[in-house]
Design a protein around this motif. Structure first.
Motif, PDB file in Angstrom:
ATOM      1  N   THR A  29      50.475  30.233  40.338  1.00 26.40           N
ATOM      2  CA  THR A  29      51.418  29.681  41.293  1.00 26.40           C
ATOM      3  C   THR A  29      50.752  28.953  42.447  1.00 26.40           C
ATOM      4  O   THR A  29      51.084  27.807  42.734  1.00 26.40           O
ATOM      5  CB  THR A  29      52.316  30.812  41.851  1.00 26.40           C
ATOM      6  N   CYS A  30      49.817  29.619  43.121  1.00 28.73           N
ATOM      7  CA  CYS A  30      49.262  29.035  44.357  1.00 28.73           C
ATOM      8  C   CYS A  30      47.817  28.564  44.227  1.00 28.73           C
ATOM      9  O   CYS A  30      47.324  27.866  45.101  1.00 28.73           O
ATOM     10  CB  CYS A  30      49.374  30.031  45.503  1.00 28.73           C
ATOM     11  N   GLY A  31      47.106  28.960  43.178  1.00 27.84           N
ATOM     12  CA  GLY A  31      45.747  28.494  42.963  1.00 27.84           C
ATOM     13  C   GLY A  31      44.655  29.324  43.602  1.00 27.84           C
ATOM     14  O   GLY A  31      43.492  28.948  43.537  1.00 27.84           O
ATOM     15  N   THR A  32      44.970  30.468  44.211  1.00 30.50           N
ATOM     16  CA  THR A  32      43.918  31.304  44.786  1.00 30.50           C
ATOM     17  C   THR A  32      43.119  31.966  43.673  1.00 30.50           C
ATOM     18  O   THR A  32      43.531  32.005  42.518  1.00 30.50           O
ATOM     19  CB  THR A  32      44.498  32.388  45.724  1.00 30.50           C
ATOM     20  N   PHE A  33      41.959  32.510  44.024  1.00 28.99           N
ATOM     21  CA  PHE A  33      40.991  33.040  43.064  1.00 28.99           C
ATOM     22  C   PHE A  33      41.452  34.354  42.441  1.00 28.99           C
ATOM     23  O   PHE A  33      41.875  35.278  43.132  1.00 28.99           O
ATOM     24  CB  PHE A  33      39.655  33.247  43.780  1.00 28.99           C
ATOM     25  N   ILE A  34      41.364  34.437  41.107  1.00 24.65           N
ATOM     26  CA  ILE A  34      41.601  35.677  40.354  1.00 24.65           C
ATOM     27  C   ILE A  34      40.372  35.902  39.485  1.00 24.65           C
ATOM     28  O   ILE A  34      39.941  34.996  38.768  1.00 24.65           O
ATOM     29  CB  ILE A  34      42.869  35.586  39.494  1.00 24.65           C
ATOM     30  N   CYS A  35      39.782  37.092  39.559  1.00 24.73           N
ATOM     31  CA  CYS A  35      38.525  37.361  38.846  1.00 24.73           C
ATOM     32  C   CYS A  35      38.730  37.429  37.333  1.00 24.73           C
ATOM     33  O   CYS A  35      39.848  37.547  36.839  1.00 24.73           O
ATOM     34  CB  CYS A  35      37.884  38.646  39.360  1.00 24.73           C
ATOM     35  N   VAL A  36      37.623  37.368  36.608  1.00 23.24           N
ATOM     36  CA  VAL A  36      37.645  37.384  35.148  1.00 23.24           C
ATOM     37  C   VAL A  36      38.234  38.695  34.628  1.00 23.24           C
ATOM     38  O   VAL A  36      39.004  38.697  33.668  1.00 23.24           O
ATOM     39  CB  VAL A  36      36.221  37.185  34.587  1.00 23.24           C
ATOM     40  N   ILE A  37      37.893  39.806  35.266  1.00 28.52           N
ATOM     41  CA  ILE A  37      38.375  41.107  34.808  1.00 28.52           C
ATOM     42  C   ILE A  37      39.896  41.160  34.863  1.00 28.52           C
ATOM     43  O   ILE A  37      40.551  41.575  33.916  1.00 28.52           O
ATOM     44  CB  ILE A  37      37.758  42.256  35.647  1.00 28.52           C
ATOM     45  N   CYS A  38      40.473  40.715  35.983  1.00 31.30           N
ATOM     46  CA  CYS A  38      41.935  40.697  36.092  1.00 31.30           C
ATOM     47  C   CYS A  38      42.529  39.758  35.057  1.00 31.30           C
ATOM     48  O   CYS A  38      43.543  40.066  34.437  1.00 31.30           O
ATOM     49  CB  CYS A  38      42.370  40.276  37.493  1.00 31.30           C
ATOM     50  N   ASN A  39      41.891  38.612  34.858  1.00 33.14           N
ATOM     51  CA  ASN A  39      42.387  37.662  33.883  1.00 33.14           C
ATOM     52  C   ASN A  39      42.373  38.256  32.486  1.00 33.14           C
ATOM     53  O   ASN A  39      43.313  38.085  31.715  1.00 33.14           O
ATOM     54  CB  ASN A  39      41.573  36.377  33.933  1.00 33.14           C
ATOM     55  N   LEU A  40      41.308  39.002  32.147  1.00 31.57           N
ATOM     56  CA  LEU A  40      41.245  39.654  30.841  1.00 31.57           C
ATOM     57  C   LEU A  40      42.315  40.728  30.694  1.00 31.57           C
ATOM     58  O   LEU A  40      42.762  41.024  29.590  1.00 31.57           O
ATOM     59  CB  LEU A  40      39.867  40.259  30.609  1.00 31.57           C
TER      60      LEU A  40
END
Length: 84
Positions: A29-40
């Motif tokens: 939605t806003c483009g802020t950073f999300i780490c790889v672990i959360c993405n997985l």
């Protein structure tokens, strides 16, 4: 030799962990950073955007009425030669 003090990390906006900036994804939605672990783990939005979306969630729609039953099939007469 000079000591390099570069800091290439960002805080994940979903879990709060500090991770390398190059190893993450933007919030959908806003483009802020999300780490790889959360993405997985399937996280695609930061906490703030997820909470906003939860607040906007519409109450579930009432169940639709059941569709009408199909018309009854006409009864087919039994041939006389099959009748006892």
């Amino acid at each position: 030799m000079a000591d390099l003090r570069e800091h290439d990390s960002m805080f994940c906006r979903a879990c709060g962990n500090e991770e390398r900036a190059s190893e993450g994804y933007p919030c959908r939605t806003c483009g802020t950073f999300i780490c790889v672990i959360c993405n997985l783990r399937g996280v695609i939005q930061c906490k703030a955007c997820a909470e906003k979306e939860q607040g906007k969630a519409q109450p579930p729609a009432p169940p639709a009425e059941a569709p009408p039953a199909p018309p009854a099939k006409p009864e087919i007469a039994m041939p006389e030669w099959l009748v006892d």
